[in-house]
Design a protein around this motif. Structure first.
Motif, mmCIF file in Angstrom:
data_model
loop_
_atom_site.group_PDB
_atom_site.id
_atom_site.type_symbol
_atom_site.label_atom_id
_atom_site.label_comp_id
_atom_site.label_asym_id
_atom_site.label_seq_id
_atom_site.Cartn_x
_atom_site.Cartn_y
_atom_site.Cartn_z
ATOM 1 N N ARG A 126 -23.982 82.742 23.882
ATOM 2 C CA ARG A 126 -25.337 83.607 24.003
ATOM 3 C C ARG A 126 -25.991 82.479 24.935
ATOM 4 O O ARG A 126 -26.960 84.257 25.698
ATOM 5 N N ALA A 127 -26.592 81.983 25.006
ATOM 6 C CA ALA A 127 -27.565 81.509 26.192
ATOM 7 C C ALA A 127 -27.099 81.213 26.833
ATOM 8 O O ALA A 127 -28.038 81.091 27.517
ATOM 9 N N ALA A 128 -25.996 81.157 27.017
ATOM 10 C CA ALA A 128 -25.795 80.594 29.125
ATOM 11 C C ALA A 128 -25.270 82.183 29.315
ATOM 12 O O ALA A 128 -26.014 82.336 30.349
ATOM 13 N N ALA A 129 -25.338 83.503 28.347
ATOM 14 C CA ALA A 129 -25.511 84.685 29.235
ATOM 15 C C ALA A 129 -27.018 85.098 29.742
ATOM 16 O O ALA A 129 -27.133 85.633 30.347
ATOM 17 N N LYS A 130 -27.571 84.458 28.489
ATOM 18 C CA LYS A 130 -29.032 84.459 28.649
ATOM 19 C C LYS A 130 -29.651 84.572 29.872
ATOM 20 O O LYS A 130 -29.879 84.537 31.109
ATOM 21 N N ARG A 131 -29.507 82.967 30.171
ATOM 22 C CA ARG A 131 -29.639 81.883 31.740
ATOM 23 C C ARG A 131 -29.345 82.813 32.938
ATOM 24 O O ARG A 131 -29.472 82.837 33.738
ATOM 25 N N PHE A 132 -27.314 83.218 32.771
ATOM 26 C CA PHE A 132 -27.500 83.542 33.677
ATOM 27 C C PHE A 132 -27.563 85.423 34.413
ATOM 28 O O PHE A 132 -27.692 85.353 35.260
ATOM 29 N N VAL A 133 -28.357 85.765 33.010
ATOM 30 C CA VAL A 133 -28.974 87.583 33.499
ATOM 31 C C VAL A 133 -30.556 86.520 34.641
ATOM 32 O O VAL A 133 -30.915 87.685 35.342
ATOM 33 N N GLU A 134 -30.860 85.548 33.620
ATOM 34 C CA GLU A 134 -32.223 85.663 34.374
ATOM 35 C C GLU A 134 -32.174 85.136 35.720
ATOM 36 O O GLU A 134 -33.779 85.534 36.227
ATOM 37 N N GLU A 135 -31.167 84.809 36.465
ATOM 38 C CA GLU A 135 -30.730 84.256 37.570
ATOM 39 C C GLU A 135 -30.647 84.751 38.182
ATOM 40 O O GLU A 135 -29.594 84.317 39.519
ATOM 41 N N GLY A 136 -29.910 86.460 37.591
ATOM 42 C CA GLY A 136 -29.557 86.733 38.332
ATOM 43 C C GLY A 136 -28.119 87.821 38.326
ATOM 44 O O GLY A 136 -27.197 88.641 39.259
ATOM 45 N N ALA A 164 -28.565 65.281 13.415
ATOM 46 C CA ALA A 164 -29.563 64.662 14.803
ATOM 47 C C ALA A 164 -29.415 63.206 15.131
ATOM 48 O O ALA A 164 -29.390 62.720 15.954
ATOM 49 N N SER A 165 -29.179 62.812 13.839
ATOM 50 C CA SER A 165 -29.354 61.218 13.947
ATOM 51 C C SER A 165 -28.452 60.131 14.581
ATOM 52 O O SER A 165 -28.224 59.029 14.969
ATOM 53 N N LEU A 166 -27.095 60.817 14.991
ATOM 54 C CA LEU A 166 -25.812 59.750 16.138
ATOM 55 C C LEU A 166 -26.341 59.907 16.928
ATOM 56 O O LEU A 166 -25.787 59.026 17.638
ATOM 57 N N SER A 167 -27.059 61.006 17.628
ATOM 58 C CA SER A 167 -27.209 60.225 19.224
ATOM 59 C C SER A 167 -28.556 60.119 19.538
ATOM 60 O O SER A 167 -29.307 59.618 18.700
ATOM 61 N N PRO A 168 -28.715 59.486 20.631
ATOM 62 C CA PRO A 168 -30.011 58.090 21.084
ATOM 63 C C PRO A 168 -31.230 58.780 21.341
ATOM 64 O O PRO A 168 -31.724 58.604 21.244
ATOM 65 N N LEU A 169 -30.683 60.714 21.251
ATOM 66 C CA LEU A 169 -32.360 60.938 21.816
ATOM 67 C C LEU A 169 -32.411 61.612 20.284
ATOM 68 O O LEU A 169 -33.711 62.403 20.002
ATOM 69 N N GLN A 170 -31.986 61.618 19.231
ATOM 70 C CA GLN A 170 -32.672 61.676 17.842
ATOM 71 C C GLN A 170 -32.221 62.835 16.991
ATOM 72 O O GLN A 170 -32.859 63.409 16.396
ATOM 73 N N ARG A 171 -32.067 64.093 17.957
ATOM 74 C CA ARG A 171 -31.754 65.557 17.453
ATOM 75 C C ARG A 171 -30.525 66.258 17.847
ATOM 76 O O ARG A 171 -29.802 65.571 18.804
ATOM 77 N N MET A 172 -30.613 67.327 17.212
ATOM 78 C CA MET A 172 -29.323 68.236 18.089
ATOM 79 C C MET A 172 -30.200 69.475 19.224
ATOM 80 O O MET A 172 -30.853 69.020 19.364
ATOM 81 N N ALA A 173 -29.034 69.441 20.622
ATOM 82 C CA ALA A 173 -29.378 69.926 21.109
ATOM 83 C C ALA A 173 -29.490 71.971 21.181
ATOM 84 O O ALA A 173 -28.982 72.203 20.191
ATOM 85 N N GLU A 174 -30.768 72.035 21.665
ATOM 86 C CA GLU A 174 -30.691 73.781 21.312
ATOM 87 C C GLU A 174 -30.083 74.731 22.570
ATOM 88 O O GLU A 174 -29.678 73.801 23.100
ATOM 89 N N PRO A 175 -29.289 76.024 22.043
ATOM 90 C CA PRO A 175 -28.441 76.322 22.942
ATOM 91 C C PRO A 175 -28.661 76.221 24.260
ATOM 92 O O PRO A 175 -28.466 76.423 25.030
ATOM 93 N N ALA A 176 -30.661 76.846 23.944
ATOM 94 C CA ALA A 176 -30.753 77.034 25.707
ATOM 95 C C ALA A 176 -30.722 75.618 26.549
ATOM 96 O O ALA A 176 -30.545 76.441 27.830
ATOM 97 N N GLU A 177 -30.858 74.254 26.150
ATOM 98 C CA GLU A 177 -30.240 73.399 26.738
ATOM 99 C C GLU A 177 -28.777 73.435 27.641
ATOM 100 O O GLU A 177 -28.246 72.859 28.742
ATOM 101 N N ILE A 178 -28.065 74.026 26.789
ATOM 102 C CA ILE A 178 -26.892 73.891 27.417
ATOM 103 C C ILE A 178 -26.619 75.154 28.064
ATOM 104 O O ILE A 178 -26.278 74.897 28.914
ATOM 105 N N GLY A 179 -26.754 76.490 27.873
ATOM 106 C CA GLY A 179 -27.474 77.043 28.888
ATOM 107 C C GLY A 179 -27.775 76.808 30.074
ATOM 108 O O GLY A 179 -27.063 77.228 30.770
ATOM 109 N N ALA A 180 -28.501 76.346 30.286
ATOM 110 C CA ALA A 180 -29.097 76.035 31.438
ATOM 111 C C ALA A 180 -28.136 74.729 32.444
ATOM 112 O O ALA A 180 -27.967 75.422 33.672
ATOM 113 N N VAL A 181 -27.056 74.078 31.720
ATOM 114 C CA VAL A 181 -26.348 72.946 32.705
ATOM 115 C C VAL A 181 -25.258 74.457 32.597
ATOM 116 O O VAL A 181 -24.476 73.499 33.950
ATOM 117 N N ALA A 182 -24.949 74.548 31.586
ATOM 118 C CA ALA A 182 -24.022 75.559 32.281
ATOM 119 C C ALA A 182 -24.445 77.017 33.744
ATOM 120 O O ALA A 182 -23.357 77.165 34.774
#
Length: 244
Positions: A20-30, A201-219
Motif C-alpha cells: 500500500r505504501a508503494a502504491a501511494k508513492r507510485f500514484v503520487e509520482e504519476g 528494532a535493536s537488530l540493525s545498525p540504525l536501531q529501528r524498524m523501517a517505515e513502509p513509506a521508506e520501502i515504497g520510496a525505493v520501489a
C-alpha cells in the motif's frame, strides 16, 4: 515528483503494508495503479486512500485464474503495463522438526510460485522500458530462526531475478529485487507487540524498524528511469541488518 507519469503499475499485496505504501508513492509520482489482494475490506480502504488513479482486483497470487482476471482488467482499461511489483508474500514461524506439508505449501506457493506467475502472466502486456520488482527480504541473506521456509523462499526470489535478467535480454524489460528488513507495518506491530518491535528494532545498525513509506520510496526508484541501468540487482533497505 512525476517520475512515473503516465505509467501503469500492478502491485500484488497492494492493499496493506509495504504494498500500500508503494502504491501511494507510485500514484503520487504519476502512475495509474492496480492493487491486488485477498481481502475486499482492505482493498476498499486502500482505494479510498489512493484516489481516482487506482483500481483494485480481489484475488490470490496462488490462483492462476485470479491472476488472469487481474491482467484482463489491466488490458481492458489501460492496454499495456509498465511496472510490476510482485509483493504478495506469506511467512510464519515453524522450527525444523515441526515443519508441515501445509506450512511448506502455503509459503512456497505464495512467495515462489506466486512470484513466478505474477511476472510470467504480466509479460504479454509489457514492453521496452518495463520494470519488474520482486520483494525479497533480509532473511533471504541472513536466515532467521524458525523461518527456514520463508528465508529459503526469499533466497529463491533473489535468484529468480538473476535468471530472468538473462531470459529478458533484448526485451528492454528490467528485473530487480527490493529486500526490506523488519518493517513497522500495522500487521507487524500487531503481531510483535511493543516488546517484539523493540527487539527487532535493536537488530540493525540504525536501531529501528523501517517505515513502509521508506520501502515504497525505493520501489518507486526501481520502477523509474532513475534506475535504468539496473537489472538482476538486489537493493537492501534493511537498515544495514544483512550487510554487516
Amino acid at each position: 515528483m512525476t517520475r512515473l507519469n503516465g505509467k501503469t503499475a500492478v502491485i500484488t499485496g497492494g492493499a496493506t503494508g509495504i504494498g500500500r505504501a508503494a502504491a501511494k508513492r507510485f500514484v503520487e509520482e504519476g502512475a495509474f495503479v492496480f492493487i491486488f489482494g485477498r481481502r475486499q475490506e482492505a482493498l476498499d480502504a486502500a482505494l479510498a486512500d489512493l484516489g481516482p488513479n487506482a483500481r483494485a482486483v480481489k484475488g490470490s497470487v496462488s490462483s492462476l485464474t485470479d491472476l488472469d482476471r487481474l491482467y484482463a482488467a489491466v488490458k481492458a482499461e489501460r492496454g499495456t503495463l509498465d511496472i510490476v511489483l510482485a509483493n504478495a508474500g506469506a511467512g510464519s514461524q515453524l522450527p525444523l522438526g515441526k515443519i508441515t506439508v501445509e506450512h511448506c505449501d502455503v509459503i512456497l506457493d505464495t512467495n515462489v510460485k506466486g512470484s513466478v506467475f505474477t511476472v510470467q502472466k504480466a509479460l504479454p502486456l509489457m514492453g521496452r522500458g518495463g520494470s519488474i520488482i520482486l520483494t525479497g527480504s533480509s532473511a533471504g541473506t541472513t536466515g532467521a530462526a524458525a523461518f527456514s521456509l520463508y528465508a529459503a523462499s526469499k533466497a529463491a526470489v533473489r535468484n529468480l531475478a538473476r535468471t530472468w535478467a538473462e531470459d529478458l535480454k533484448g526485451t528492454g524489460i528490467r528485473v530487480n529485487v527490493l529486500s526490506p528488513g523488519p518493517t513497522a507495518t500495522e500487521l507487524a506491530k500487531e503481531a510483535l507487540g511493543e516488546e517484539g518491535v523493540e527487539a527487532f528494532a535493536s537488530l540493525s545498525p540504525l536501531q529501528r524498524m523501517a517505515e513502509p513509506a521508506e520501502i515504497g520510496a525505493v520501489a518507486a526508484f526501481l520502477a523509474s528511469r532513475d534506475s535504468s541501468f539496473m537489472t538482476a540487482s538486489e537493493v537492501a533497505v534493511d537498515g544495514g541488518l544483512a550487510q554487516i
